[in-house]
Design a protein around this motif. Sequence first.
Motif, mmCIF file in Angstrom:
data_model
loop_
_atom_site.group_PDB
_atom_site.id
_atom_site.type_symbol
_atom_site.label_atom_id
_atom_site.label_comp_id
_atom_site.label_asym_id
_atom_site.label_seq_id
_atom_site.Cartn_x
_atom_site.Cartn_y
_atom_site.Cartn_z
ATOM 1 N N PHE A 77 0.809 -1.211 0.000
ATOM 2 C CA PHE A 77 0.000 0.000 0.000
ATOM 3 C C PHE A 77 0.849 1.271 0.000
ATOM 4 O O PHE A 77 0.386 2.324 -0.400
ATOM 5 C CB PHE A 77 -0.999 -0.011 1.156
ATOM 6 N N SER A 78 2.095 1.173 0.434
ATOM 7 C CA SER A 78 3.001 2.323 0.334
ATOM 8 C C SER A 78 3.241 2.664 -1.133
ATOM 9 O O SER A 78 3.246 3.835 -1.517
ATOM 10 C CB SER A 78 4.336 2.023 1.013
ATOM 11 N N THR A 79 3.415 1.635 -1.946
ATOM 12 C CA THR A 79 3.634 1.838 -3.376
ATOM 13 C C THR A 79 2.382 2.408 -4.031
ATOM 14 O O THR A 79 2.468 3.321 -4.856
ATOM 15 C CB THR A 79 4.023 0.507 -4.052
ATOM 16 N N VAL A 80 1.231 1.910 -3.633
ATOM 17 C CA VAL A 80 -0.032 2.431 -4.163
ATOM 18 C C VAL A 80 -0.176 3.902 -3.770
ATOM 19 O O VAL A 80 -0.551 4.745 -4.591
ATOM 20 C CB VAL A 80 -1.234 1.599 -3.672
ATOM 21 N N GLY A 81 0.144 4.218 -2.525
ATOM 22 C CA GLY A 81 0.060 5.607 -2.063
ATOM 23 C C GLY A 81 1.005 6.515 -2.822
ATOM 24 O O GLY A 81 0.636 7.631 -3.193
ATOM 25 N N GLU A 82 2.212 6.040 -3.059
ATOM 26 C CA GLU A 82 3.171 6.834 -3.827
ATOM 27 C C GLU A 82 2.657 7.074 -5.240
ATOM 28 O O GLU A 82 2.775 8.174 -5.778
ATOM 29 C CB GLU A 82 4.520 6.111 -3.859
ATOM 30 N N GLU A 99 1.165 21.493 1.318
ATOM 31 C CA GLU A 99 0.030 21.320 2.228
ATOM 32 C C GLU A 99 -0.983 20.332 1.656
ATOM 33 O O GLU A 99 -1.535 19.496 2.382
ATOM 34 C CB GLU A 99 -0.652 22.667 2.515
ATOM 35 N N VAL A 100 -1.238 20.441 0.357
ATOM 36 C CA VAL A 100 -2.168 19.520 -0.302
ATOM 37 C C VAL A 100 -1.597 18.102 -0.269
ATOM 38 O O VAL A 100 -2.304 17.136 0.034
ATOM 39 C CB VAL A 100 -2.462 19.978 -1.750
ATOM 40 N N GLN A 101 -0.312 17.978 -0.538
ATOM 41 C CA GLN A 101 0.333 16.670 -0.500
ATOM 42 C C GLN A 101 0.224 16.063 0.900
ATOM 43 O O GLN A 101 -0.087 14.881 1.054
ATOM 44 C CB GLN A 101 1.796 16.764 -0.906
ATOM 45 N N GLU A 102 0.465 16.855 1.917
ATOM 46 C CA GLU A 102 0.382 16.364 3.290
ATOM 47 C C GLU A 102 -1.037 15.920 3.629
ATOM 48 O O GLU A 102 -1.243 14.880 4.265
ATOM 49 C CB GLU A 102 0.841 17.436 4.277
ATOM 50 N N ALA A 103 -2.035 16.693 3.199
ATOM 51 C CA ALA A 103 -3.428 16.338 3.475
ATOM 52 C C ALA A 103 -3.795 15.009 2.813
ATOM 53 O O ALA A 103 -4.417 14.141 3.440
ATOM 54 C CB ALA A 103 -4.355 17.457 2.992
ATOM 55 N N ASN A 109 -3.105 7.466 4.423
ATOM 56 C CA ASN A 109 -2.560 6.681 5.529
ATOM 57 C C ASN A 109 -3.659 6.243 6.503
ATOM 58 O O ASN A 109 -3.604 5.138 7.048
ATOM 59 C CB ASN A 109 -1.462 7.447 6.254
ATOM 60 N N ALA A 110 -4.668 7.087 6.712
ATOM 61 C CA ALA A 110 -5.781 6.719 7.585
ATOM 62 C C ALA A 110 -6.588 5.574 6.969
ATOM 63 O O ALA A 110 -7.001 4.641 7.675
ATOM 64 C CB ALA A 110 -6.679 7.930 7.835
ATOM 65 N N VAL A 111 -6.784 5.614 5.667
ATOM 66 C CA VAL A 111 -7.504 4.545 4.973
ATOM 67 C C VAL A 111 -6.713 3.241 5.080
ATOM 68 O O VAL A 111 -7.265 2.185 5.419
ATOM 69 C CB VAL A 111 -7.770 4.922 3.495
#
Length: 124
Positions: A77-82, A99-103, A109-111
């Motif tokens: 899921f890290s790869t999917v997130g990236e 800021e958008v990237q962090e949000a 990450n919560a999902v």
Amino acid sequence: RLFDLDPDLLPLFQYNCKQFASPQECLSAPEFLDHIRKVMLVIDAAVSHLENLSCLEEYLCNLGKKHQAVGVKVESFSTVGESLLYMLEKCLGAAFSPEVQEAWSKLYNAVVKAMQRGWETLPE
């Protein structure tokens, strides 16, 4: 980008027992495109319930169980997130601020954390 980052994910995407010979073949398959639509529906649900993600907890936990059952590792899921962040950056351009990237990272990450509970609740 997903298969560029981790080519070992390709075998996980099998539909009707068909193994894809290449990432390009997988990426153009109707079943894979349907899978992407489902991923985006999960993202949409998370955005829609941003103030109360806990209401999606059971659904996401069960989704995690399903992914674990077909051999997906939590680390994938890290790869999917990236890949998701890369797509957002390409689509949003200059609007993809830190800021958008962090949000987006926090939401994703919560999902994943909720889905990960699906692995944790499986019997040994």
